[in-house]
Motif scaffolding. Structure first.
Motif, PDB file in Angstrom:
ATOM      1  N   UNK A 164      -7.177  24.086   4.172  1.00 51.24           N
ATOM      2  CA  UNK A 164      -7.674  23.232   5.339  1.00 51.24           C
ATOM      3  C   UNK A 164      -8.000  22.043   4.720  1.00 51.24           C
ATOM      4  N   UNK A 165      -8.126  20.958   5.479  1.00 47.49           N
ATOM      5  CA  UNK A 165      -8.512  19.367   4.974  1.00 47.49           C
ATOM      6  C   UNK A 165      -9.850  19.522   4.199  1.00 47.49           C
ATOM      7  N   UNK A 166     -10.704  20.137   4.542  1.00 50.23           N
ATOM      8  CA  UNK A 166     -12.128  20.276   3.900  1.00 50.23           C
ATOM      9  C   UNK A 166     -12.011  20.489   2.414  1.00 50.23           C
ATOM     10  N   UNK A 167     -11.204  21.801   2.278  1.00 51.03           N
ATOM     11  CA  UNK A 167     -10.947  22.331   1.115  1.00 51.03           C
ATOM     12  C   UNK A 167     -10.244  21.103   0.256  1.00 51.03           C
ATOM     13  N   UNK A 168      -8.992  20.805   0.660  1.00 50.12           N
ATOM     14  CA  UNK A 168      -8.440  19.698   0.158  1.00 50.12           C
ATOM     15  C   UNK A 168      -9.571  18.535  -0.403  1.00 50.12           C
ATOM     16  N   UNK A 169     -10.245  18.018   0.280  1.00 49.37           N
ATOM     17  CA  UNK A 169     -11.406  17.099   0.065  1.00 49.37           C
ATOM     18  C   UNK A 169     -12.180  17.620  -1.219  1.00 49.37           C
ATOM     19  N   UNK A 170     -12.531  18.588  -1.009  1.00 50.63           N
ATOM     20  CA  UNK A 170     -13.395  19.209  -2.098  1.00 50.63           C
ATOM     21  C   UNK A 170     -12.524  19.273  -3.478  1.00 50.63           C
ATOM     22  N   UNK A 171     -11.368  19.735  -3.443  1.00 47.05           N
ATOM     23  CA  UNK A 171     -10.528  19.512  -4.587  1.00 47.05           C
ATOM     24  C   UNK A 171     -10.242  18.436  -5.089  1.00 47.05           C
ATOM     25  N   UNK A 172     -10.000  17.465  -4.251  1.00 49.82           N
ATOM     26  CA  UNK A 172      -9.699  16.079  -4.523  1.00 49.82           C
ATOM     27  C   UNK A 172     -10.580  15.335  -5.267  1.00 49.82           C
ATOM     28  N   UNK A 173     -12.174  15.756  -4.860  1.00 54.02           N
ATOM     29  CA  UNK A 173     -13.211  15.167  -5.454  1.00 54.02           C
ATOM     30  C   UNK A 173     -13.192  15.802  -6.752  1.00 54.02           C
ATOM     31  N   UNK A 174     -12.982  16.795  -6.939  1.00 49.94           N
ATOM     32  CA  UNK A 174     -13.212  17.722  -8.145  1.00 49.94           C
ATOM     33  C   UNK A 174     -11.883  17.165  -9.141  1.00 49.94           C
ATOM     34  N   UNK A 175     -10.786  16.796  -8.889  1.00 47.95           N
ATOM     35  CA  UNK A 175      -9.761  16.314  -9.546  1.00 47.95           C
ATOM     36  C   UNK A 175     -10.169  14.858  -9.878  1.00 47.95           C
ATOM     37  N   UNK A 187      -0.383  17.921  -1.759  1.00 53.44           N
ATOM     38  CA  UNK A 187      -0.954  16.944  -1.873  1.00 53.44           C
ATOM     39  C   UNK A 187      -1.663  16.587  -2.985  1.00 53.44           C
ATOM     40  N   UNK A 188      -2.291  17.497  -3.553  1.00 58.37           N
ATOM     41  CA  UNK A 188      -3.310  17.125  -4.583  1.00 58.37           C
ATOM     42  C   UNK A 188      -2.278  16.989  -5.882  1.00 58.37           C
ATOM     43  N   UNK A 189      -1.287  17.459  -5.886  1.00 63.15           N
ATOM     44  CA  UNK A 189      -0.178  17.062  -6.983  1.00 63.15           C
ATOM     45  C   UNK A 189       0.400  15.539  -6.731  1.00 63.15           C
ATOM     46  N   UNK A 190       0.550  15.442  -5.452  1.00 61.88           N
ATOM     47  CA  UNK A 190       0.878  13.769  -5.507  1.00 61.88           C
ATOM     48  C   UNK A 190      -0.212  12.830  -5.681  1.00 61.88           C
ATOM     49  N   UNK A 191      -1.255  13.324  -5.376  1.00 60.79           N
ATOM     50  CA  UNK A 191      -2.286  12.344  -5.675  1.00 60.79           C
ATOM     51  C   UNK A 191      -2.427  11.942  -7.338  1.00 60.79           C
ATOM     52  N   UNK A 192      -2.124  13.181  -8.032  1.00 65.54           N
ATOM     53  CA  UNK A 192      -2.377  12.868  -9.447  1.00 65.54           C
ATOM     54  C   UNK A 192      -0.863  12.202  -9.910  1.00 65.54           C
ATOM     55  N   UNK A 221       0.659  -1.278   0.021  1.00 63.60           N
ATOM     56  CA  UNK A 221       0.197   0.050  -0.050  1.00 63.60           C
ATOM     57  C   UNK A 221       0.902   1.140   0.082  1.00 63.60           C
ATOM     58  N   UNK A 222       0.409   2.207  -0.913  1.00 61.26           N
ATOM     59  CA  UNK A 222       1.083   3.591  -0.915  1.00 61.26           C
ATOM     60  C   UNK A 222       0.249   4.596  -0.035  1.00 61.26           C
ATOM     61  N   UNK A 223       0.718   5.199   0.754  1.00 56.44           N
ATOM     62  CA  UNK A 223      -0.025   5.851   1.728  1.00 56.44           C
ATOM     63  C   UNK A 223       0.343   7.431   1.696  1.00 56.44           C
ATOM     64  N   UNK A 224      -0.476   8.532   1.119  1.00 58.44           N
ATOM     65  CA  UNK A 224      -0.197   9.921   1.326  1.00 58.44           C
ATOM     66  C   UNK A 224      -0.557  10.306   2.700  1.00 58.44           C
ATOM     67  N   UNK A 225       0.455  11.108   3.390  1.00 61.10           N
ATOM     68  CA  UNK A 225       0.404  11.704   4.656  1.00 61.10           C
ATOM     69  C   UNK A 225       0.292  13.349   4.277  1.00 61.10           C
ATOM     70  N   UNK A 226      -0.681  13.965   4.680  1.00 59.67           N
ATOM     71  CA  UNK A 226      -0.592  15.368   4.477  1.00 59.67           C
ATOM     72  C   UNK A 226      -1.110  15.897   6.148  1.00 59.67           C
TER      73      UNK A 226
END
Length: 134
Positions: free
Chosen positions: A66-77, A44-49, A8-13
């Motif tokens: 913040x984490x919620x904004x990250x989650x929203x942008x992640x789902x958009x990505x 983190x968004x760059x690393x996900x991609x 497993x590869x885990x991203x920690x932010x």
């Protein structure tokens, strides 16, 4: 460099350097997982991609994004650029869970919340259980 699919590869932010280091060490040393870590939601968004992690450990209270904004942008990505890959499951790690809306978190792909301070020796087991990796 993309990680091997054998582990497993885990991203920690996490913006707090010592906490990020403890989390990273727990997953690498106890569970033997590959960890990619950053202190910024933008990075983190760059690393996900680019790295396609199997899961994300996400701090909620961070400067700039913040984490919620990250989650929203992640789902958009996921919707716009990574539509052919499954959504990455997220576990929130936070010192304050008050103000977190559980239905909003579920809609954003959050599998669970781990409170800080956390037990470093239980962190990997808690994470595996929340992700269904047990």
């Amino acid at each position: 460099m993309e990680a091997s699919s054998a582990q497993p590869v885990l991203l920690v932010i996490e913006d707090d350097d010592p906490v990020r280091e403890v989390i990273t060490n727990c997953f690498e040393d106890i569970a033997g997982w590959k960890v990619i870590a950053t202190k910024s939601g933008q990075e983190g968004l760059k690393l996900v991609a680019s790295q396609h992690p199997k899961a994300i450990i996400l701090d909620v209270m961070m400067p700039e994004m913040d984490g919620i904004t990250f989650l929203q942008q992640l789902r958009e990505l996921n919707t716009t650029h990574l539509a052919d890959t499954p959504a990455v499951p997220v576990i929130i790690i936070t010192a304050s869970s008050s103000g977190l809306n559980s239905s909003e978190l579920t809609a954003l792909g959050v599998k669970g919340v781990i409170a800080k301070p956390f037990d470093p020796f239980r962190l990997t087991k808690q994470t595996a259980e929340l992700l269904g990796w047990v």
